[in-house]
Scaffold this motif. Structure first.
Motif, PDB file in Angstrom:
ATOM      1  N   TYR A 148      39.815 -82.731  -0.017  1.00  0.00           N
ATOM      2  CA  TYR A 148      40.712 -82.303   1.053  1.00  0.00           C
ATOM      3  C   TYR A 148      41.150 -83.502   1.900  1.00  0.00           C
ATOM      4  O   TYR A 148      42.345 -83.685   2.185  1.00  0.00           O
ATOM      5  CB  TYR A 148      40.022 -81.254   1.928  1.00  0.00           C
ATOM      6  N   ARG A 149      40.214 -84.352   2.271  1.00  0.00           N
ATOM      7  CA  ARG A 149      40.521 -85.548   3.069  1.00  0.00           C
ATOM      8  C   ARG A 149      41.513 -86.440   2.312  1.00  0.00           C
ATOM      9  O   ARG A 149      42.456 -86.962   2.896  1.00  0.00           O
ATOM     10  CB  ARG A 149      39.236 -86.328   3.383  1.00  0.00           C
ATOM     11  N   ALA A 150      41.304 -86.595   1.004  1.00  0.00           N
ATOM     12  CA  ALA A 150      42.201 -87.425   0.204  1.00  0.00           C
ATOM     13  C   ALA A 150      43.635 -86.898   0.260  1.00  0.00           C
ATOM     14  O   ALA A 150      44.582 -87.678   0.424  1.00  0.00           O
ATOM     15  CB  ALA A 150      41.715 -87.485  -1.244  1.00  0.00           C
ATOM     16  N   PHE A 151      43.795 -85.603   0.159  1.00  0.00           N
ATOM     17  CA  PHE A 151      45.148 -85.034   0.223  1.00  0.00           C
ATOM     18  C   PHE A 151      45.759 -85.174   1.611  1.00  0.00           C
ATOM     19  O   PHE A 151      46.976 -85.359   1.747  1.00  0.00           O
ATOM     20  CB  PHE A 151      45.155 -83.577  -0.254  1.00  0.00           C
ATOM     21  N   ARG A 152      44.942 -85.118   2.638  1.00  0.00           N
ATOM     22  CA  ARG A 152      45.454 -85.367   3.999  1.00  0.00           C
ATOM     23  C   ARG A 152      45.926 -86.813   4.118  1.00  0.00           C
ATOM     24  O   ARG A 152      46.979 -87.089   4.685  1.00  0.00           O
ATOM     25  CB  ARG A 152      44.385 -85.061   5.047  1.00  0.00           C
ATOM     26  N   ILE A 153      45.156 -87.745   3.568  1.00  0.00           N
ATOM     27  CA  ILE A 153      45.535 -89.156   3.604  1.00  0.00           C
ATOM     28  C   ILE A 153      46.816 -89.374   2.794  1.00  0.00           C
ATOM     29  O   ILE A 153      47.753 -90.039   3.267  1.00  0.00           O
ATOM     30  CB  ILE A 153      44.384 -90.045   3.062  1.00  0.00           C
ATOM     31  N   ILE A 154      46.874 -88.829   1.593  1.00  0.00           N
ATOM     32  CA  ILE A 154      48.044 -88.985   0.721  1.00  0.00           C
ATOM     33  C   ILE A 154      49.309 -88.500   1.421  1.00  0.00           C
ATOM     34  O   ILE A 154      50.367 -89.110   1.306  1.00  0.00           O
ATOM     35  CB  ILE A 154      47.830 -88.225  -0.612  1.00  0.00           C
ATOM     36  N   ASN A 155      49.205 -87.410   2.162  1.00  0.00           N
ATOM     37  CA  ASN A 155      50.362 -86.802   2.815  1.00  0.00           C
ATOM     38  C   ASN A 155      50.571 -87.279   4.249  1.00  0.00           C
ATOM     39  O   ASN A 155      51.371 -86.702   4.987  1.00  0.00           O
ATOM     40  CB  ASN A 155      50.241 -85.279   2.766  1.00  0.00           C
ATOM     41  N   ASN A 156      49.839 -88.320   4.648  1.00  0.00           N
ATOM     42  CA  ASN A 156      49.956 -88.892   5.995  1.00  0.00           C
ATOM     43  C   ASN A 156      49.781 -87.867   7.100  1.00  0.00           C
ATOM     44  O   ASN A 156      50.445 -87.913   8.115  1.00  0.00           O
ATOM     45  CB  ASN A 156      51.313 -89.604   6.156  1.00  0.00           C
ATOM     46  N   HIS A 157      48.863 -86.943   6.882  1.00  0.00           N
ATOM     47  CA  HIS A 157      48.557 -85.940   7.884  1.00  0.00           C
ATOM     48  C   HIS A 157      47.311 -86.359   8.665  1.00  0.00           C
ATOM     49  O   HIS A 157      46.393 -86.957   8.089  1.00  0.00           O
ATOM     50  CB  HIS A 157      48.316 -84.582   7.245  1.00  0.00           C
ATOM     51  N   PRO A 158      47.276 -86.050   9.946  1.00  0.00           N
ATOM     52  CA  PRO A 158      46.076 -86.425  10.717  1.00  0.00           C
ATOM     53  C   PRO A 158      44.847 -85.658  10.231  1.00  0.00           C
ATOM     54  O   PRO A 158      44.949 -84.518   9.817  1.00  0.00           O
ATOM     55  CB  PRO A 158      46.432 -86.034  12.151  1.00  0.00           C
ATOM     56  N   TYR A 159      43.759 -86.298  10.239  1.00  0.00           N
ATOM     57  CA  TYR A 159      42.439 -85.747   9.911  1.00  0.00           C
ATOM     58  C   TYR A 159      41.501 -86.910   9.739  1.00  0.00           C
ATOM     59  O   TYR A 159      40.440 -86.955  10.307  1.00  0.00           O
ATOM     60  CB  TYR A 159      42.476 -84.904   8.628  1.00  0.00           C
TER      61      TYR A 159
END
Length: 160
Positions: free
Chosen positions: A147-158
Motif C-alpha cells: 500500500y505504501r509503495a502505491f502511495r509513493i508511486i502516485n505521489n500521494h501523502p502517507y
C-alpha cells in the motif's frame, strides 16, 4: 498487473485479519491484492533435518501450485535483499511498466521456512531485516508496504 500474496497457514487472530483487510481495502484505489492461503503441515519438535525438508517440500508443492507460469515471484527470506520503502515502490513501478502485465506474487513461508523448490523459482528474494517475524504479522507488514509503495508511486501523502 495482478498482485498476489501466497502464504502458508491461516490467520486466526482477528486483529491481524482486521489490519490486513484495512490495507487491502485501501489498495482498492490503486490495484487489487489477492491473498491465497495454503495449509501448513504440523512439524512436531525433534524432527530430523530430512523430515523437516520433506515437510517444507510438501508445503512448497502447495505454494507453487498457486502460482501461474510466467508470474514474477518474490519470496520473503531473511537472507534476501533489503530495500527501503522507496526502493520497493520503484521495484513495483518497474514491474508494472516492464513486466508485460504478468502477475506479481509474494510468498510468505510458514514457521519452518520455504522449500528449495520455492526459493529456486524466485525471481527476487526480499528481506524485511534479520529479525524473525511471525508469518501472520509478516502479512500485515507486507500488505502495508505494498500500500505504501502505491502511495509513493502516485505521489500521494502517507510516506514521510
Amino acid at each position: 498487473m495482478n498482485i498476489k500474496i501466497v502464504a502458508v497457514g491461516k490467520i486466526k487472530e482477528k486483529f491481524y485479519r482486521d489490519a490486513i483487510d484495512e490495507y487491502i481495502k485501501r489498495m482498492g484505489a490503486y490495484n487489487n491484492i489477492e491473498i491465497v492461503e495454503v495449509a501448513d503441515i504440523m512439524a512436531p519438535e525433534g524432527l530430523s533435518e530430512k523430515e523437516l525438508e520433506d515437510i517444507k517440500d510438501k508445503e512448497g508443492e502447495k505454494i507453487l501450485s498457486k502460482i501461474k507460469d510466467g508470474a514474477f515471484l518474490v519470496t520473503l527470506e531473511i537472507l534476501g535483499k533489503e530495500m527501503t520503502s522507496e526502493d520497493f515502490a520503484d521495484f513495483i513501478k518497474d514491474e508494472m511498466l516492464m513486466g508485460g502485465g504478468r502477475d506479481l506474487v509474494f510468498v510468505i513461508g510458514g514457521s519452518n521456512g520455504l522449500s528449495k523448490n520455492v526459493t529456486g523459482r524466485a525471481n527476487k528474494k526480499l528481506s524485511f531485516g534479520k529479525f524473525t517475524y511471525p508469518h501472520q504479522l509478516m502479512r500485515v507488514i507486507l500488505s502495508e508496504q505494498i500500500y505504501r509503495a502505491f502511495r509513493i508511486i502516485n505521489n500521494h501523502p502517507y510516506h514521510k
